[in-house]
Scaffold this active site. Structure first.
Site, PDB file in Angstrom:
ATOM      1  CG  HIS A  21      -1.874   1.035   1.356  1.00 32.07           C
ATOM      2  ND1 HIS A  21      -1.787   2.055   2.275  1.00 32.07           N
ATOM      3  CD2 HIS A  21      -3.006   1.252   0.650  1.00 32.07           C
ATOM      4  CE1 HIS A  21      -2.836   2.846   2.155  1.00 32.07           C
ATOM      5  NE2 HIS A  21      -3.587   2.392   1.174  1.00 32.07           N
ATOM      6  CD  GLU A  48      -3.089   2.072  -2.814  1.00 31.44           C
ATOM      7  OE1 GLU A  48      -4.130   2.734  -2.724  1.00 31.44           O
ATOM      8  OE2 GLU A  48      -1.987   2.507  -2.346  1.00 31.44           O
ATOM      9  CG  ASP A  50      -3.678   6.779  -3.271  1.00 33.94           C
ATOM     10  OD1 ASP A  50      -4.752   6.173  -3.294  1.00 33.94           O
ATOM     11  OD2 ASP A  50      -2.862   6.708  -2.321  1.00 33.94           O
ATOM     12  CG  HIS A  63      -3.499   9.539  -0.041  1.00 35.69           C
ATOM     13  ND1 HIS A  63      -4.092  10.451   0.811  1.00 35.69           N
ATOM     14  CD2 HIS A  63      -4.300   8.442  -0.014  1.00 35.69           C
ATOM     15  CE1 HIS A  63      -5.185   9.920   1.325  1.00 35.69           C
ATOM     16  NE2 HIS A  63      -5.339   8.711   0.829  1.00 35.69           N
ATOM     17  CD  GLU A 124      -7.792   4.985  -3.724  1.00 36.36           C
ATOM     18  OE1 GLU A 124      -6.966   4.327  -3.050  1.00 36.36           O
ATOM     19  OE2 GLU A 124      -8.667   5.712  -3.221  1.00 36.36           O
TER      20      GLU A 124
HETATM   21  O1  G3P Z   1      -6.196   0.646  -1.292  1.00 39.71           O
HETATM   22  C1  G3P Z   1      -7.300   1.389  -0.892  1.00 39.71           C
HETATM   23  C2  G3P Z   1      -6.934   2.417   0.106  1.00 39.71           C
HETATM   24  O2  G3P Z   1      -5.720   2.983  -0.259  1.00 39.71           O
HETATM   25  C3  G3P Z   1      -7.979   3.462   0.225  1.00 39.71           C
HETATM   26  O3  G3P Z   1      -7.691   4.453   1.140  1.00 39.71           O
HETATM   27  O4  G3P Z   1      -7.112   6.769   1.675  1.00 39.71           O
HETATM   28  O5  G3P Z   1      -5.359   5.032   1.735  1.00 39.71           O
HETATM   29  O6  G3P Z   1      -6.288   5.815  -0.426  1.00 39.71           O
HETATM   30  P1  G3P Z   1      -6.555   5.559   1.013  1.00 39.71           P
HETATM   31 CA    CA Z   2      -5.110   4.470  -1.953  1.00 42.54          CA
END
Ligand code: G3P
Ligand code: CA
Length: 266
Positions: A21, A48, A50, A63, A124
């Site tokens: 993440h 992962e 953003d 993010h 994301e």
């Molecule tokens: O992988 C999903 C998760 O990242 C969603 O929350 O705020 O960390 O992007 P956030």
């Molecule tokens: Ca995320």
């Protein structure tokens, strides 16, 4: 063990795969090349990130809406060009970090696709944002440029688009129907209802807190042909929960630790 005893376990198709993440963000500054390289070297199955659009419509891995928390600059990502973002340091804010450039999705895709093992990238898209659907449009153009926008099947895809925005998921599903998509949510109302069906998501993405309250989400998703991706899974008890329920992907800030735990959970 959550429910159902040994018979339930037999029907499960293996342990969850580990998604780093924001990279190995428990150890190094999130969304930096170093954090992703560390995650890959620790054996992560997926990464992962953003993504947001800069003012000159480049996708960058950040993010927050603004750069204050993770860089030495100020301002909204959407109001800064890639050149302006490239002047900032995205690494030194972190106790274990050193100077690091903004990471473009282009560079993260290159790292992911060039890695010696097949690794999946979970991208994301954040909404609501100034550029709206241009985010998914730009993302799909980039995925096609890299040759990963039209996989033979969801299972064989190197990219997965994930979003809390049902409209965002739908835009991807409509324009790139073979790409896997995950509708994120932190309520069972969203994920247990018809939203994932309506937008054609191939998976649901509950938070671990949501999953603990509504463990049947996994089976309900599976019955509809969808996988479950759970975030953010950093505790042993949560890893055990996801393994017991048959979660397909666990997103964690600590990929090395979670991989070790997965060896020991039954
Ligand atoms: O992988 C999903 C998760 O990242 C969603 O929350 O705020 O960390 O992007 P956030
Ligand atoms: Ca995320």
């Amino acid at each position: 063990m959550i429910s159902g005893g040994a018979a339930e376990k037999v029907s499960r198709s293996g342990k969850p795969a580990v998604v780093a993440h924001r990279g190995a963000s428990g150890d190094l500054p999130e969304h930096t090349l170093a954090a992703y390289e560390l995650a890959l070297s620790q054996g992560a199955d997926g990464l992962e990130c953003d993504v947001r659009l800069t003012s000159d419509h480049q996708l960058v891995c950040i993010h927050d809406r603004t750069v204050e928390r993770t860089s030495d600059g100020v301002g909204a990502v959407s109001e800064m060009s890639l050149a302006q973002l490239s002047e900032l340091d995205f690494g030194s804010w972190h106790p274990a970090g050193t100077s690091a450039s903004v990471l473009t999705l282009r560079d993260l895709l290159t790292l992911t696709l060039d890695w010696k093992r097949p690794v999946r990238l979970f991208i994301e898209t954040k909404h609501p944002v100034r550029y709206g659907s241009l985010v998914e449009q730009t993302l799909l153009e980039l995925l096609h440029e890299f040759g990963v926008g039209s996989p033979p099947s969801a299972d064989h895809s190197r990219a997965v688009v994930i979003s809390f925005s049902s409209a965002g998921v739908w835009r991807v599903r409509r324009q790139a129907p073979m790409l896997p998509t995950i509708l994120l949510g932190d309520t069972a109302r969203v994920l247990g209802g018809s939203a994932a069906t309506a937008v054609g998501a191939t998976g649901i993405g509950p938070s671990v807190a949501t999953l603990r309250h509504y463990p049947d989400l996994v089976d309900r998703a599976a019955a509809a042909g969808r996988v479950t991706y759970c975030w953010t899974v950093d505790e042993l008890a949560d890893v055990q929960l996801c393994a017991d329920l048959g979660v397909r992907w666990v997103a964690t800030n600590h990929p090395a630790k979670v991989r070790d735990w997965l060896v020991t959970v039954d």
